[in-house]
Design a protein around this motif. Structure first.
Motif, short mmCIF file in Angstrom:
data_model
loop_
_atom_site.label_atom_id
_atom_site.label_comp_id
_atom_site.label_asym_id
_atom_site.label_seq_id
_atom_site.Cartn_x
_atom_site.Cartn_y
_atom_site.Cartn_z
N MET A 12 0.81 -1.22 0.00
CA MET A 12 0.00 0.00 0.00
C MET A 12 0.84 1.26 0.00
O MET A 12 0.52 2.21 -0.71
N ASP A 13 1.92 1.31 0.79
CA ASP A 13 2.74 2.52 0.83
C ASP A 13 3.33 2.82 -0.55
O ASP A 13 3.27 3.95 -1.04
N ARG A 14 3.90 1.81 -1.18
CA ARG A 14 4.50 1.99 -2.50
C ARG A 14 3.44 2.37 -3.53
O ARG A 14 3.63 3.27 -4.34
N SER A 15 2.29 1.71 -3.47
CA SER A 15 1.24 1.96 -4.45
C SER A 15 0.58 3.32 -4.25
O SER A 15 0.30 4.01 -5.23
N THR A 16 0.31 3.71 -3.01
CA THR A 16 -0.29 5.03 -2.81
C THR A 16 0.67 6.13 -3.21
O THR A 16 0.25 7.14 -3.77
N ALA A 17 1.96 5.95 -2.97
CA ALA A 17 2.94 6.95 -3.42
C ALA A 17 2.91 7.08 -4.94
O ALA A 17 2.92 8.19 -5.49
N PHE A 18 2.85 5.94 -5.64
CA PHE A 18 2.79 5.95 -7.10
C PHE A 18 1.51 6.63 -7.58
O PHE A 18 1.54 7.55 -8.39
N TYR A 19 0.36 6.17 -7.10
CA TYR A 19 -0.91 6.70 -7.60
C TYR A 19 -1.17 8.14 -7.14
O TYR A 19 -1.77 8.92 -7.88
N ASP A 20 -0.72 8.51 -5.95
CA ASP A 20 -0.87 9.91 -5.52
C ASP A 20 -0.20 10.84 -6.54
O ASP A 20 -0.77 11.86 -6.92
N ALA A 21 0.99 10.49 -6.98
CA ALA A 21 1.73 11.33 -7.93
C ALA A 21 1.18 11.21 -9.35
O ALA A 21 0.90 12.21 -10.00
N ALA A 22 1.04 9.99 -9.84
CA ALA A 22 0.67 9.77 -11.24
C ALA A 22 -0.74 10.26 -11.56
O ALA A 22 -0.97 10.81 -12.64
N LEU A 23 -1.68 10.08 -10.66
CA LEU A 23 -3.06 10.46 -10.96
C LEU A 23 -3.32 11.93 -10.68
O LEU A 23 -4.19 12.54 -11.33
N LYS A 24 -2.59 12.52 -9.75
CA LYS A 24 -2.79 13.95 -9.46
C LYS A 24 -2.58 14.79 -10.71
O LYS A 24 -3.30 15.76 -10.95
N VAL A 26 -3.38 14.21 -13.65
CA VAL A 26 -4.53 14.19 -14.56
C VAL A 26 -5.84 14.53 -13.82
O VAL A 26 -6.93 14.22 -14.28
N GLY A 27 -5.72 15.17 -12.66
CA GLY A 27 -6.89 15.67 -11.95
C GLY A 27 -7.61 14.68 -11.08
O GLY A 27 -8.76 14.89 -10.69
N ILE A 28 -6.93 13.58 -10.73
CA ILE A 28 -7.53 12.55 -9.88
C ILE A 28 -6.72 12.49 -8.59
O ILE A 28 -5.49 12.45 -8.64
N GLU A 29 -7.40 12.49 -7.45
CA GLU A 29 -6.70 12.49 -6.18
C GLU A 29 -7.24 11.42 -5.25
O GLU A 29 -8.35 10.93 -5.43
N ARG A 30 -6.43 11.09 -4.24
CA ARG A 30 -6.89 10.13 -3.24
C ARG A 30 -7.94 10.80 -2.38
O ARG A 30 -7.71 11.83 -1.76
N LEU A 31 -9.11 10.20 -2.32
CA LEU A 31 -10.23 10.75 -1.56
C LEU A 31 -10.50 9.97 -0.28
O LEU A 31 -11.03 10.53 0.68
N TYR A 32 -10.19 8.67 -0.29
CA TYR A 32 -10.49 7.82 0.86
C TYR A 32 -9.35 6.85 1.12
O TYR A 32 -8.64 6.46 0.21
N ALA A 33 -9.22 6.46 2.36
CA ALA A 33 -8.28 5.40 2.74
C ALA A 33 -8.88 4.69 3.94
O ALA A 33 -9.55 5.31 4.77
N GLU A 34 -8.65 3.39 4.02
CA GLU A 34 -9.20 2.61 5.13
C GLU A 34 -8.16 1.62 5.61
O GLU A 34 -7.77 0.71 4.88
N PHE A 49 -11.71 4.81 -8.72
CA PHE A 49 -10.57 3.92 -8.91
C PHE A 49 -10.04 3.57 -7.53
O PHE A 49 -9.64 4.45 -6.77
N TRP A 50 -10.06 2.29 -7.20
CA TRP A 50 -9.67 1.84 -5.87
C TRP A 50 -8.50 0.87 -5.96
O TRP A 50 -8.41 0.08 -6.90
N ILE A 51 -7.62 0.94 -4.96
CA ILE A 51 -6.58 -0.08 -4.81
C ILE A 51 -6.84 -0.80 -3.50
O ILE A 51 -7.32 -0.21 -2.52
#
Length: 122
Positions: A12-24, A26-34, A49-51
């Motif tokens: 999760m740490d590696r993937s959220t770091a990747f997706y936080d940067a790559a998707l931001k 293009v206007g997509i951001e992390r909205l939720y985490a559990e 889009f969920w991981i």
């Protein structure tokens, strides 16, 4: 019509770091985490889009995010590579799809094929 997509990830740490940067970019951001098990990304308050942390990651997933212009495709590709992704198709026209299909492909840390695509003419 799709409401949301979930893909499995191994870290999760590696993937959220990747997706936080790559998707931001293009206007997509992390909205939720559990509980370090799920993270939801989206826009305008809607996660689509969920991981999901999995003990066995399934690769071969291909997710394409539509963007507004070709420059956004280029920025997505560069940012995703800087964030730890691997090139799977540099930005460019893919005329075999249609004359204006401009896309770029990056493999995320688990090998999922993540794309940004613009369908507009230059």
């Amino acid at each position: 019509m799709l409401d949301h997509v979930t893909i499995g990830v191994s870290d999760m740490d590696r993937s959220t770091a990747f997706y936080d940067a790559a998707l931001k970019i293009v206007g997509i951001e992390r909205l939720y985490a559990e509980r370090d098990e799920f993270a939801g990304y989206g826009a305008d308050g809607k996660a689509f889009f969920w991981i999901d942390l999995k003990t066995e990651t399934i690769t071969g997933v291909h997710v394409a995010f539509m963007v507004v212009d070709r420059a956004s495709v280029d920025r997505f590709h560069a940012t995703a590579l800087e964030a730890g992704g691997r090139d799977n198709g540099k930005p460019g026209l893919r005329r075999h799809y249609h004359p204006h299909y401009y896309g770029a492909f990056v493999l995320d840390p688990d090998g999922h094929n993540i794309e940004a695509v613009c369908h507009r003419s230059a």
